[in-house]
Design an enzyme around this catalytic site. Structure first.
Site, short mmCIF file in Angstrom:
data_model
loop_
_atom_site.label_atom_id
_atom_site.label_comp_id
_atom_site.label_asym_id
_atom_site.label_seq_id
_atom_site.Cartn_x
_atom_site.Cartn_y
_atom_site.Cartn_z
N TYR A 146 0.86 -1.19 0.00
CA TYR A 146 0.00 0.00 0.00
C TYR A 146 0.90 1.24 0.00
CZ TYR A 146 -4.57 2.16 1.11
OH TYR A 146 -5.75 2.85 1.09
N LYS B 273 -0.68 -1.01 -4.52
CA LYS B 273 -1.78 -0.06 -4.59
C LYS B 273 -1.27 1.32 -4.22
CE LYS B 273 -5.93 1.25 -1.99
NZ LYS B 273 -7.16 0.75 -1.37
N LYS C 258 -2.28 5.02 -3.07
CA LYS C 258 -3.31 5.93 -2.56
C LYS C 258 -3.20 7.24 -3.34
CE LYS C 258 -5.86 5.89 0.72
NZ LYS C 258 -7.26 5.39 0.63
N ASP D 252 -6.19 4.39 -6.11
CA ASP D 252 -7.36 4.76 -5.32
C ASP D 252 -7.42 6.26 -5.10
OD1 ASP D 252 -9.40 5.11 -3.53
OD2 ASP D 252 -8.36 4.16 -1.84
N PRO D 253 -8.09 7.00 -5.99
CA PRO D 253 -8.17 8.46 -5.81
C PRO D 253 -9.20 8.88 -4.76
CG PRO D 253 -8.44 7.80 -8.13
CD PRO D 253 -8.63 6.58 -7.29
N ASN D 254 -9.79 7.94 -4.07
CA ASN D 254 -10.73 8.27 -2.98
C ASN D 254 -11.79 9.28 -3.40
OD1 ASN D 254 -8.53 7.70 -0.20
ND2 ASN D 254 -10.52 6.75 -0.54
N ASN E 118 -14.76 1.21 -1.73
CA ASN E 118 -15.11 1.10 -0.32
C ASN E 118 -15.71 2.42 0.14
OD1 ASN E 118 -12.00 1.72 -0.40
ND2 ASN E 118 -12.83 2.77 1.39
N HIS F 239 -10.67 -3.85 2.41
CA HIS F 239 -10.20 -2.50 2.68
C HIS F 239 -9.43 -2.47 3.99
CE1 HIS F 239 -11.38 1.26 4.95
NE2 HIS F 239 -10.87 1.82 3.88
N SER F 240 -8.53 -1.52 4.10
CA SER F 240 -7.79 -1.34 5.35
C SER F 240 -7.85 0.10 5.81
CB SER F 240 -6.32 -1.71 5.14
OG SER F 240 -5.52 -1.21 6.18
N ASN F 241 -8.15 0.28 7.10
CA ASN F 241 -7.71 1.49 7.78
C ASN F 241 -6.46 1.08 8.55
OD1 ASN F 241 -10.98 2.54 8.17
ND2 ASN F 241 -9.40 3.91 7.47
#
Lengths: 434, 434
Positions: free
Chosen positions: B156, B202, B204, B232-234, B280, B331-333
């Site tokens: 990540y 991945k 972020k 992952d552009p959130n 997510n 998913h991870s926090n």
């Protein structure tokens, strides 16, 4: 800790599997496929583990299913009874692309997925029973815990003849008598409600002309105004007939079950009635769900661990029903106490399995389990609290019903041939009413 | 039978619940919300049963979540740890229509369902850990059995600053250095792959202009041609920006995660790219699924037991994904070892959870569990085989991280404020790139 770590971990492996076919006396109940023969078949499954725990289950007993179960049974020794994913894997590995005809044609054409689901469902229940016995917990606890102490069932009404045709049944006629018109159905319902306390009623339809069955429903509604009533024509009506019947029954039924064949046919009916449509015919495996949900074809799915792939598969289905706003009930084939217990455990542990369940129980006079655990009170069965399924096999009864299997000679279900003994013109073609 | 019936049945009731907030040092990682603060919060949950078994879990540690967990904890004594449905019932009863803001705004607006799911998920893991310890089985066995011995994770990658702004972090800068351009991201990836063996990567995104992030992806693809890459552009891109980026990245990504906000926005992007879209953010609870599936908005759902409602809820989601042909990842926090173990167990027991999982693990320098169980080898974690989750709390480490929590003063996540210490013009409004 009350159990030392790893004490159980290495011990709950399958050592042997025993599959015993049994035959049960069955009354001449009528349905869309024809008439129940004098004997119906089940198989009793016993999964023994290396430390002596025995998990039990119950499945169809026709030759096709028995062949399937025996092939899978051969590859189960060595498998951990907690390894339900491993069970699925071995089933799929063993059966490959094989399709075995479903126990009844009402479940649609055979497919590899359905075939695997039947085998997984049969053994998964035995594995869960063994797990529960090993850890001292009822199966409902292994499925998330019981949300209700009692599981409601409905009174399952059948048109029927008084007795099997001469020379076909080596036993006395049942005590129910004939039920071939609305009055007799109401009388049958009265007996069921008095004897079992059922709080809802279901009429197996698709037998007589829709007009007669509509009259029977109306007679039931008049006689039992507080009892929700369901009607199941088993897809024996065309869309047009179903639409006319639905219009006439509007507001009378808790749900109308499988009025017409196929997802698209059901969708056409659903679009023009406010009554929920239920199914255990056009949605019988996970692959059927996307089309049915997309078409808004059904509002209630009747689950059945025997063909959906076991109790956990029923819970997976329950999750889908909850997510997509579908109701959920449970379908019955003629079954014995082992399957009734399995139904009770999964229904108890599934919050949204809130409709009364179907059961053929009142039509059955024999069983393989010791009596006392599964008693109807107010139309409900209390969730067994003993470890596993909470039922015990009665060896003498099992031996006797196996002998009956050997003697009776029936090896696959064939309601149509038996029906032709009453009505030589019966073809079994569906939908019969169009 | 190795365990006498009912031996366990009456004994596994909750006697007390302990919730301990902890704070962890966190590097200045950049994302669409801003920048990670010097400390991130978790809570450690211990559920003690009357016979001394302790189940552990891990949840968010912000004040909102802590309040929620403490309210629920008060009503858990007396509950059987096998009664997961009872847990849900008590949570819903206790919280009613209450909505607590999600730990991060990236999960969308608060709702009663999401709030309940966070609480259920937090305690369900502890209940399953206790169950496993009681019966001598790893949690994966309670979820259907492990289908894989090792669970793959991805590396990540984060854009990041070399250190937190002066005076904000009472500890030395991390060893990773700054990563603010493609070359530095490739270098970060190299370190991750060398150190952990990750087989996929991945990035972020949603931090810099899409052009820069596209270049970073291309640089990663050149440097690691055999590694699937995700971006992952959130949801920090407009539909138009997402469509342009997707066209340029066509074929480069294993999947594009949350390029744009909302189910309908995602559907517009999905309709015009062949790359799978993952989420997510727009599908974060069961209620989101019907619309997303109906609109064909996403092709991969990133599950997370912390907000979906626990490990069994993740399996329910897995069943839906399998039925509707959706991919499934996780998913991870930022999390500690307890949650990593929980992820590994559920992923191991979920056949269609076959994508590499997300984890912030490499960015973490502290933990509350004893080391040795969760070690990355070839980018994967071996499924723990000890009973329960298979991890043990290190009391000294827990006490120290709780002290750090008390001292640090952070009580809720606020990446935007910290970001403004680097860039006073940062608003956090999304989508930033349109």
């Amino acid at each position: 800790m009350s159990v030392p770590p790893h004490r159980l971990a290495s011990r709950l492996t399958v050592s042997s599997v025993e599959i015993t076919p049994v035959a049960l006396k069955d009354p001449p109940l009528l349905n869309a496929s024809g008439c129940h023969e004098p004997f119906q078949l089940r198989s009793i499954i016993r999964v023994r583990t290396t430390d002596g725990i025995v998990g039990v289950s119950e499945a169809y007993g026709d030759d096709g299913t028995l062949g399937l179960l025996n092939r899978v049974a051969a590859v189960l020794p060595g498998l951990d009874v907690f390894d339900l994913n491993g069970l699925t894997h071995r089933v799929v590995d063993t059966l490959g692309a094989q399709s075995v005809a479903m126990f009844t044609e009402l479940l649609g054409p055979a497919s590899p997925d359905k075939t695997a689901a039947v085998a997984v469902g049969a053994f998964e229940v035995a594995f869960l029973d063994a797990q529960g016995k090993a850890v001292g917990r009822p199966v409902a606890d292994l499925l998330g815990g019981a949300v209700r102490e009692h599981v409601d069932f409905g009174g399952y009404l059948f048109y029927k003849h008084a007795e099997h045709p001469d020379g076909t049944a080596p036993f006395e006629p049942d005590a129910w008598g004939a039920a071939l018109d609305p009055d007799a159905i109401v009388e049958q319902a009265r007996t069921m409600v008095d004897r079992y306390g059922f709080g809802s009623l279901k009429l197996k339809g698709g037998v007589f002309a829709p007009r007669e069955e509509i009259e029977a429903v109306k007679a039931l509604r008049r006689a039992f105004p507080d009892h929700p009533v369901r009607l199941d024509p088993n897809a024996n009506w065309s869309v047009e007939v179903a639409l006319r019947a639905a219009a006439e029954l509007e507001g009378e039924l808790e749900y109308l079950e499988d009025p017409t064949p196929g997802i698209q046919g059901m969708a056409q009916v659903a679009a023009r009635t406010s009554m929920p449509l239920a199914t255990n015919m056009c949605v019988v495996c996970f692959a059927d769900l996307p089309e049915a949900i997309g078409a808004d074809a059904v509002q209630v799915v009747l689950s059945d661990h025997h063909f959906w792939g076991g109790l956990r598969a029923c819970q997976r289905l329950a999750g889908i029903c909850e997510t997509f706003g579908l109701g959920l009930s449970m379908h019955s084939n003629s079954h014995l106490g082992i399957s009734l217990a399995a139904m009770v455990h999964v229904a108890a542990a599934t919050p949204n399995l809130s409709y009364a369940l179907d059961t053929h129980w009142p039509w059955k006079t024999e069983d393989v389990i010791r009596p006392g655990v599964l008693e109807f009170r107010d139309g409900a069965i209390s969730v067994p609290t003993a470890p596993g399924l909470g039922v015990e096999i009665d060896e003498d009864a099992l031996a006797e019903l196996h002998e009956q299997y050997v003697r009776c000679g029936v090896r696959r279900r064939d309601d149509a041939t038996h029906m032709r003994r009453f009505d030589p013109s019966f073809t079994g073609a569906r939908p019969r009413f169009s």
